[in-house]
Design a protein around this motif. Structure first.
Motif, PDB file in Angstrom:
ATOM      1  N   THR A 196       0.490  -1.554  -0.125  1.00  0.00           N
ATOM      2  CA  THR A 196      -0.156   0.171  -0.185  1.00  0.00           C
ATOM      3  C   THR A 196       1.034   1.204   0.219  1.00  0.00           C
ATOM      4  O   THR A 196       0.182   2.350  -0.400  1.00  0.00           O
ATOM      5  CB  THR A 196      -1.477   0.126   1.048  1.00  0.00           C
ATOM      6  N   LEU A 199       1.705   2.410  -3.333  1.00  0.00           N
ATOM      7  CA  LEU A 199       0.469   2.667  -4.116  1.00  0.00           C
ATOM      8  C   LEU A 199       0.123   4.095  -4.119  1.00  0.00           C
ATOM      9  O   LEU A 199      -0.155   4.939  -4.672  1.00  0.00           O
ATOM     10  CB  LEU A 199      -1.196   1.035  -4.087  1.00  0.00           C
ATOM     11  N   ASP A 200       0.334   4.477  -2.755  1.00  0.00           N
ATOM     12  CA  ASP A 200      -0.050   5.570  -2.088  1.00  0.00           C
ATOM     13  C   ASP A 200       1.383   6.686  -3.301  1.00  0.00           C
ATOM     14  O   ASP A 200       1.025   7.744  -3.448  1.00  0.00           O
ATOM     15  CB  ASP A 200      -0.189   5.228  -0.765  1.00  0.00           C
ATOM     16  N   THR A 215       0.441   7.123  -6.554  1.00  0.00           N
ATOM     17  CA  THR A 215      -0.735   7.592  -7.304  1.00  0.00           C
ATOM     18  C   THR A 215      -0.320   8.806  -6.769  1.00  0.00           C
ATOM     19  O   THR A 215      -0.884   9.248  -7.540  1.00  0.00           O
ATOM     20  CB  THR A 215      -1.944   7.119  -6.507  1.00  0.00           C
ATOM     21  N   TYR A 240      -5.488  -4.382  -5.547  1.00  0.00           N
ATOM     22  CA  TYR A 240      -6.006  -2.840  -5.146  1.00  0.00           C
ATOM     23  C   TYR A 240      -7.388  -2.624  -5.273  1.00  0.00           C
ATOM     24  O   TYR A 240      -7.443  -1.113  -5.971  1.00  0.00           O
ATOM     25  CB  TYR A 240      -5.112  -2.056  -4.520  1.00  0.00           C
ATOM     26  N   GLY A 264     -10.046  -2.052  -5.650  1.00  0.00           N
ATOM     27  CA  GLY A 264     -11.180  -1.411  -4.665  1.00  0.00           C
ATOM     28  C   GLY A 264     -10.409  -0.041  -4.167  1.00  0.00           C
ATOM     29  O   GLY A 264     -11.039   0.922  -3.212  1.00  0.00           O
ATOM     30  N   LYS A 265      -9.383  -0.021  -3.997  1.00  0.00           N
ATOM     31  CA  LYS A 265      -8.390   0.630  -3.709  1.00  0.00           C
ATOM     32  C   LYS A 265      -7.884   1.729  -4.746  1.00  0.00           C
ATOM     33  O   LYS A 265      -7.196   2.932  -4.043  1.00  0.00           O
ATOM     34  CB  LYS A 265      -7.706   0.484  -1.962  1.00  0.00           C
ATOM     35  N   LEU A 266      -8.487   2.656  -5.400  1.00  0.00           N
ATOM     36  CA  LEU A 266      -8.107   3.226  -7.128  1.00  0.00           C
ATOM     37  C   LEU A 266      -8.093   4.421  -7.317  1.00  0.00           C
ATOM     38  O   LEU A 266      -7.748   4.492  -8.074  1.00  0.00           O
ATOM     39  CB  LEU A 266      -7.848   1.626  -8.106  1.00  0.00           C
ATOM     40  N   GLU A 267      -9.243   4.463  -6.761  1.00  0.00           N
ATOM     41  CA  GLU A 267     -10.002   5.596  -6.960  1.00  0.00           C
ATOM     42  C   GLU A 267      -9.301   7.514  -7.434  1.00  0.00           C
ATOM     43  O   GLU A 267      -9.402   7.923  -8.439  1.00  0.00           O
ATOM     44  CB  GLU A 267     -11.345   6.231  -5.852  1.00  0.00           C
ATOM     45  N   LYS A 268      -8.592   7.469  -6.294  1.00  0.00           N
ATOM     46  CA  LYS A 268      -7.585   8.397  -6.581  1.00  0.00           C
ATOM     47  C   LYS A 268      -6.641   7.837  -7.906  1.00  0.00           C
ATOM     48  O   LYS A 268      -6.299   9.126  -8.233  1.00  0.00           O
ATOM     49  CB  LYS A 268      -6.364   9.087  -5.603  1.00  0.00           C
ATOM     50  N   HIS A 270     -14.013  -5.206 -10.957  1.00  0.00           N
ATOM     51  CA  HIS A 270     -14.057  -4.899  -9.860  1.00  0.00           C
ATOM     52  C   HIS A 270     -15.548  -3.427  -9.652  1.00  0.00           C
ATOM     53  O   HIS A 270     -15.639  -3.123 -10.350  1.00  0.00           O
ATOM     54  CB  HIS A 270     -13.288  -3.783  -8.087  1.00  0.00           C
ATOM     55  N   SER A 306     -16.397  -0.561  -9.014  1.00  0.00           N
ATOM     56  CA  SER A 306     -16.805   0.540  -9.213  1.00  0.00           C
ATOM     57  C   SER A 306     -15.992   0.781 -10.381  1.00  0.00           C
ATOM     58  O   SER A 306     -15.992   2.334 -11.420  1.00  0.00           O
ATOM     59  CB  SER A 306     -15.450   0.616  -8.103  1.00  0.00           C
TER      60      SER A 306
END
Length: 171
Positions: free
Chosen positions: A67, A70-71, A74, A99, A101-105, A137, A139
């Motif tokens: 993570t 990823l952060d 991103t 990840y 579900g954690k890719l919006e940004k 996913h 989203s």
């Protein structure tokens, strides 16, 4: 060899520095967190080299992309330097399945990069968005119309093909 020694070396060429960092990471002689820490305070060229080493590592083993990676990548999508943008996008593409579900940004930054003047930045954004789409996913359903719109405006066939392959994969 340490990260600092790699960058201080006068004998290693740029690609050799990337490969050396990659080998240090996969052999666990240098931690991912140490590489990220170095990259955060590095100049653009060294930061891009660190991200490229991460891209090589995550291409071979996506689980190396934690993570923190990823952060970091991103946030790096919004950097000014094109190489940082495209290497970051490729890392995201490599780890998207972990990840989903954690890719919006990341998606937001990638969509911005689809309008970049550089073809490599746009291609890398297409790769990452395609890999995100392939996760299927829930989203990602709202991403489909955006990708279809990008296909209509993208002039380079090589980039369009990346999007079309991802769209075909999900249908």
């Amino acid at each position: 060899m340490t990260i600092e020694e790699v960058f201080a070396s006068k004998t290693l060429k740029p690609k050799q520095k990337t490969e050396t960092l990659y080998k240090l990471v996969v052999s666990k002689k240098v931690s991912i967190n140490a590489l990220l820490t170095h990259a955060k305070s590095a100049k653009d060229s060294a930061k891009a080299t660190c991200i490229e080493a991460l891209e090589m590592a995550t291409k071979n083993d996506a689980k190396l992309g934690n993570t923190a990676v990823l952060d970091f990548v991103t946030n790096s999508l919004a950097e000014k330097a094109p190489r940082i943008k495209w290497e970051s996008a490729k890392v995201i593409g490599n780890i998207a399945g972990l990840y989903a579900g954690k890719l919006e940004k990341a998606i937001s930054h990638l969509l911005t990069n689809t309008e970049h003047e550089g073809a490599v930045v746009r291609w890398s954004a297409a790769y990452a968005l395609g890999e995100i789409l392939k996760t299927k996913h829930p989203s990602t359903k709202k991403l489909i119309p955006a990708i279809e719109a990008i296909c209509l405006r993208e002039e380079k066939n090589s980039i369009k093909k990346v999007y079309l392959a991802a769209l075909k994969n999900i249908k």
